[in-house]
Design a protein around this motif. Structure first.
Motif, PDB file in Angstrom:
ATOM      1  N   ARG A   1       0.765  -1.116   0.007  1.00 33.49           N
ATOM      2  CA  ARG A   1      -0.107   0.192  -0.124  1.00 33.49           C
ATOM      3  C   ARG A   1       0.705   0.815  -0.034  1.00 33.49           C
ATOM      4  O   ARG A   1       2.042   1.344   0.285  1.00 33.49           O
ATOM      5  N   ASN A   2       0.542   1.969  -0.517  1.00 27.54           N
ATOM      6  CA  ASN A   2       1.089   3.592  -0.464  1.00 27.54           C
ATOM      7  C   ASN A   2       0.794   4.429   0.725  1.00 27.54           C
ATOM      8  O   ASN A   2       0.100   3.686   2.187  1.00 27.54           O
ATOM      9  N   MET A   3       1.912   4.971   0.705  1.00 30.17           N
ATOM     10  CA  MET A   3       1.546   5.041   2.613  1.00 30.17           C
ATOM     11  C   MET A   3       1.170   6.020   3.220  1.00 30.17           C
ATOM     12  O   MET A   3       0.796   6.049   4.249  1.00 30.17           O
ATOM     13  N   ASN A   4       0.087   6.724   2.124  1.00 29.54           N
ATOM     14  CA  ASN A   4      -0.990   7.210   2.665  1.00 29.54           C
ATOM     15  C   ASN A   4      -2.278   6.066   3.243  1.00 29.54           C
ATOM     16  O   ASN A   4      -3.593   6.753   3.035  1.00 29.54           O
ATOM     17  N   GLY A   5      -1.948   4.759   2.577  1.00 31.35           N
ATOM     18  CA  GLY A   5      -3.239   4.131   2.592  1.00 31.35           C
ATOM     19  C   GLY A   5      -3.979   3.744   1.606  1.00 31.35           C
ATOM     20  O   GLY A   5      -4.727   2.873   1.215  1.00 31.35           O
ATOM     21  N   THR A   6      -3.849   4.520   0.239  1.00 34.25           N
ATOM     22  CA  THR A   6      -4.445   3.505  -0.580  1.00 34.25           C
ATOM     23  C   THR A   6      -3.992   2.579  -1.729  1.00 34.25           C
ATOM     24  O   THR A   6      -2.401   2.241  -0.791  1.00 34.25           O
TER      25      THR A   6
ATOM     26  N   ASP B   1      -1.423  -6.023   5.515  1.00 34.79           N
ATOM     27  CA  ASP B   1      -0.967  -4.813   4.624  1.00 34.79           C
ATOM     28  C   ASP B   1       0.663  -4.554   6.242  1.00 34.79           C
ATOM     29  O   ASP B   1       1.622  -5.240   6.509  1.00 34.79           O
TER      30      ASP B   1
ATOM     31  N   ARG C   1       3.352  -2.637   4.546  1.00 32.10           N
ATOM     32  CA  ARG C   1       4.405  -1.223   4.344  1.00 32.10           C
ATOM     33  C   ARG C   1       5.085  -1.245   5.917  1.00 32.10           C
ATOM     34  O   ARG C   1       4.744  -1.350   7.032  1.00 32.10           O
TER      35      ARG C   1
END
Length: 138
Positions: A61-66, A93, A95
């Motif tokens: 996931r991207n750091m912004n949660g997307t 997740d 991340r």
């Protein structure tokens, strides 16, 4: 009930397994990727060997949660694996798990060459352990 944890990359797949009670995760190997069918067959063999009931795959996931394009590749891999092994697939997740694994290995004064060999396996352990901790019944 054993759960298999996977950190799926383009070159390797880190593999971890839970203890039979689902409390702890241990690394078992880092698979070198080859053809998709070969990778799936190797994972099927591990599922059979360890009597796995479910599989957890780290979801990028991207750091912004997307979710980004890599997450679609992981979902497709997960679906193909589910078709091959007939076990439920869960996503967790991932991340910063590789960053945490690298940091742990650096703190343990593990050589660069050795870190490269085990970082994906340790990332799989972190993914699986986080999943187990998040699903532990009180």
């Amino acid at each position: 009930m054993r759960i298999l944890g996977l950190d799926v990359g383009t070159k390797t797949i880190g593999v971890a397994i839970s203890d039979p009670l689902g409390w702890t995760a241990q690394g078992i190997e880092t698979m070198r990727r080859s053809r998709l069918e070969t990778d799936l067959e190797q994972l099927r063999e591990l599922v059979d060997k360890w009597e796995v009931e479910a599989i957890v795959i780290g979801m990028p996931r991207n750091m912004n949660g997307t979710y980004g394009p890599k997450s679609e590749i992981i979902r497709a891999f997960g679906q193909q694996l589910a078709d091959k092994v007939q076990r439920p697939i869960h996503y967790w997740d991932e991340r910063l798990t590789t960053v945490a694994a690298q940091k742990t290995l650096l703190q343990g004064d593990v050589s660069r060459a050795k870190r490269k060999q085990v970082v994906d396996k340790l990332a799989a352990v972190l993914i699986l352990q986080n999943y187990l901790d998040g699903h532990r019944r009180p």
